[in-house]
Design an enzyme around this catalytic site. Sequence first.
Site, short mmCIF file in Angstrom:
data_model
loop_
_atom_site.label_atom_id
_atom_site.label_comp_id
_atom_site.label_asym_id
_atom_site.label_seq_id
_atom_site.Cartn_x
_atom_site.Cartn_y
_atom_site.Cartn_z
N ASP A 35 0.94 -1.20 -0.01
CA ASP A 35 -0.02 -0.04 0.02
C ASP A 35 1.02 1.23 0.02
O ASP A 35 1.82 1.31 0.70
CB ASP A 35 -1.17 0.12 1.31
CG ASP A 35 -2.09 1.02 1.06
OD1 ASP A 35 -2.58 1.08 -0.12
OD2 ASP A 35 -2.68 1.43 2.13
N HIS A 78 -3.83 14.15 0.62
CA HIS A 78 -4.04 13.35 1.97
C HIS A 78 -2.78 13.31 2.60
O HIS A 78 -2.92 13.48 3.96
CB HIS A 78 -4.29 11.93 1.56
CG HIS A 78 -4.24 10.60 2.51
ND1 HIS A 78 -5.27 10.87 3.33
CD2 HIS A 78 -3.52 9.71 2.87
CE1 HIS A 78 -5.12 9.86 4.33
NE2 HIS A 78 -4.01 8.96 4.05
N GLU A 129 -10.25 3.84 3.84
CA GLU A 129 -9.55 4.85 2.84
C GLU A 129 -9.75 4.34 1.60
O GLU A 129 -9.90 3.14 1.11
CB GLU A 129 -8.04 4.19 3.05
CG GLU A 129 -7.39 4.92 4.42
CD GLU A 129 -5.95 4.84 4.58
OE1 GLU A 129 -5.29 5.50 5.37
OE2 GLU A 129 -5.33 3.87 3.98
N GLU A 184 -9.12 3.85 -2.21
CA GLU A 184 -7.91 3.72 -3.13
C GLU A 184 -8.23 3.00 -4.39
O GLU A 184 -9.34 2.56 -4.40
CB GLU A 184 -7.04 2.75 -2.30
CG GLU A 184 -6.69 3.30 -0.70
CD GLU A 184 -5.44 2.57 -0.15
OE1 GLU A 184 -4.81 2.02 -0.78
OE2 GLU A 184 -5.41 2.86 1.17
N ASP A 231 -9.19 0.37 2.20
CA ASP A 231 -8.12 -0.05 3.01
C ASP A 231 -8.59 0.34 4.25
O ASP A 231 -8.12 1.51 4.99
CB ASP A 231 -6.86 0.49 2.81
CG ASP A 231 -5.61 -0.11 3.77
OD1 ASP A 231 -5.83 -1.33 4.13
OD2 ASP A 231 -4.82 0.50 3.95
N ARG A 259 -7.73 3.84 13.39
CA ARG A 259 -6.67 4.96 13.69
C ARG A 259 -6.28 4.99 14.96
O ARG A 259 -5.08 5.53 14.89
CB ARG A 259 -7.39 6.44 13.41
CG ARG A 259 -7.94 6.32 11.97
CD ARG A 259 -6.87 6.24 10.87
NE ARG A 259 -7.48 6.42 9.67
CZ ARG A 259 -6.64 6.40 8.47
NH1 ARG A 259 -5.56 6.32 8.70
NH2 ARG A 259 -7.16 6.83 7.29
N GLN A 286 -3.46 2.32 15.09
CA GLN A 286 -2.34 2.77 14.21
C GLN A 286 -1.41 3.93 14.87
O GLN A 286 -0.27 3.78 14.89
CB GLN A 286 -2.81 3.28 12.81
CG GLN A 286 -1.97 3.59 12.08
CD GLN A 286 -2.62 4.34 10.81
OE1 GLN A 286 -3.84 4.23 10.47
NE2 GLN A 286 -1.77 4.81 9.72
N LYS A 296 -3.96 -1.88 10.30
CA LYS A 296 -4.17 -2.03 8.96
C LYS A 296 -4.63 -3.28 8.42
O LYS A 296 -5.24 -3.75 7.47
CB LYS A 296 -3.12 -1.41 8.19
CG LYS A 296 -2.67 0.04 8.15
CD LYS A 296 -3.86 0.98 7.41
CE LYS A 296 -3.43 2.19 7.22
NZ LYS A 296 -4.32 3.12 6.46
N THR A 319 -8.83 -5.86 4.05
CA THR A 319 -8.65 -4.58 2.88
C THR A 319 -9.55 -5.17 1.90
O THR A 319 -9.53 -6.42 1.50
CB THR A 319 -7.13 -4.67 2.25
OG1 THR A 319 -6.32 -4.22 3.31
CG2 THR A 319 -7.13 -3.75 1.12
N GLU A 348 -9.87 12.40 7.48
CA GLU A 348 -9.43 13.66 6.84
C GLU A 348 -10.85 14.65 6.71
O GLU A 348 -11.15 15.63 7.04
CB GLU A 348 -9.20 13.65 5.46
CG GLU A 348 -7.64 13.17 5.18
CD GLU A 348 -7.47 13.01 3.69
OE1 GLU A 348 -7.02 14.32 3.22
OE2 GLU A 348 -7.55 12.09 3.18
#
Length: 388
Positions: free
Chosen positions: A106, A113, A177, A179, A211, A215, A218, A231, A235, A336
């Site tokens: 990844d 971002h 996420e 992607e 993904d 948080r 992480q 993570k 996925t 975000e």
Amino acid sequence: MTRIAIPEDSLFGLANLPYGVFSTPGTAPRVGVRAGDSVVDLAAALGDDVFSASSLNPFMAQGHARWVEVREQLLDLVAGDVPSAAVHPVDAVTMHMPFEVADYVDFYASEHHASNLGRLFRPDSEPLMPNWKHLPVGYHGRAGTVVPSGTDIVRPSGQRKGETAPTFGESRRLDIEAEVGFVVGADSPLGGPVSVDDFSERVFGVVMVNDWSARDIQAWEYVPLGPFLGKSFATSISHWVVPLLALEAARVATPMQDPEPLPYLQEKNPWGLDLSLAVSWNGQVVSRPPYREMYWSPAQMLAHMTVNGASSRTGDLFASGTVSGPAKDQRGAFIELTWGGKEPVTVNGEPRTFLADGDEVSITATAPGPAGARIGFGEVTGRILPAR
């Protein structure tokens, strides 16, 4: 024989013809191509046993020349009469994982971002780390937890930062996420870097990726070695693999890269892609990330991934990292979109920050095709289940 009726505005017309793996009641999974609202059984239509496999890997391993040959055959086939036994309504089939994932990498290729997260996590420092504009930053993920669209996602548990000592429990800041993923078809040997010019010879197609990211887990674990348990729990990818051969009309230049990348990352004809994503949260579109804003191209990602001599294998998946644009409603992750949870968004009349149990997220995308056509990527969807 059957003539497949494809509406002019279909996202799965002759300009697309994405590959997937499907089954019908009482039959084994096998390779098919979507045409309009139908799935064509390729083993039955083309008489080639490579399409009887339960994944795309054997076909992808045949290489670029074979991909071109089969696409030409399919364009002729679908434009004419198809054996009736090979045609199935798309809503009458069960879709499966389209390919066996060999390795998963990844990246972190969106400047918007990366800058947003830098401002959130390091408000008193420069948003981008010193290396960011010199190389495509990435990490190796867990291939065994890449799952197909529609798979429920169990809320992960792990260590989180506490006031005086770490605590253990379910993630309270579960995120997505949005992607774009790239599927390697033709492998490369150990010790043999892949040039940016060889990208289209090596990469078979494109999928949508979510993904999922815990948080809080992480944030506690990622220093100094990067993402791990926050993570690796899941996925998700879409069922349909859009062939790279279908995306020539979607190619655009990447944003200006300053400073100039090192020679092995320089592209004469950059592989930027004009993909328009949409992120739906419980049925409501909350973001529309534009992939054309991505700073690093997938050709540069593959070149960097192999420049040290690392091999690539049929079925390798490498993803772009979160796709985000300059506007707030173009941010591809909820951390975000809600600015770390401080600015909730309204979803179906309720203020929301991170994912709750029972939430469902769906990511879709389209791209321009030839002669004004639009190409669809299907969707990647997942629903959150309580922690176990």
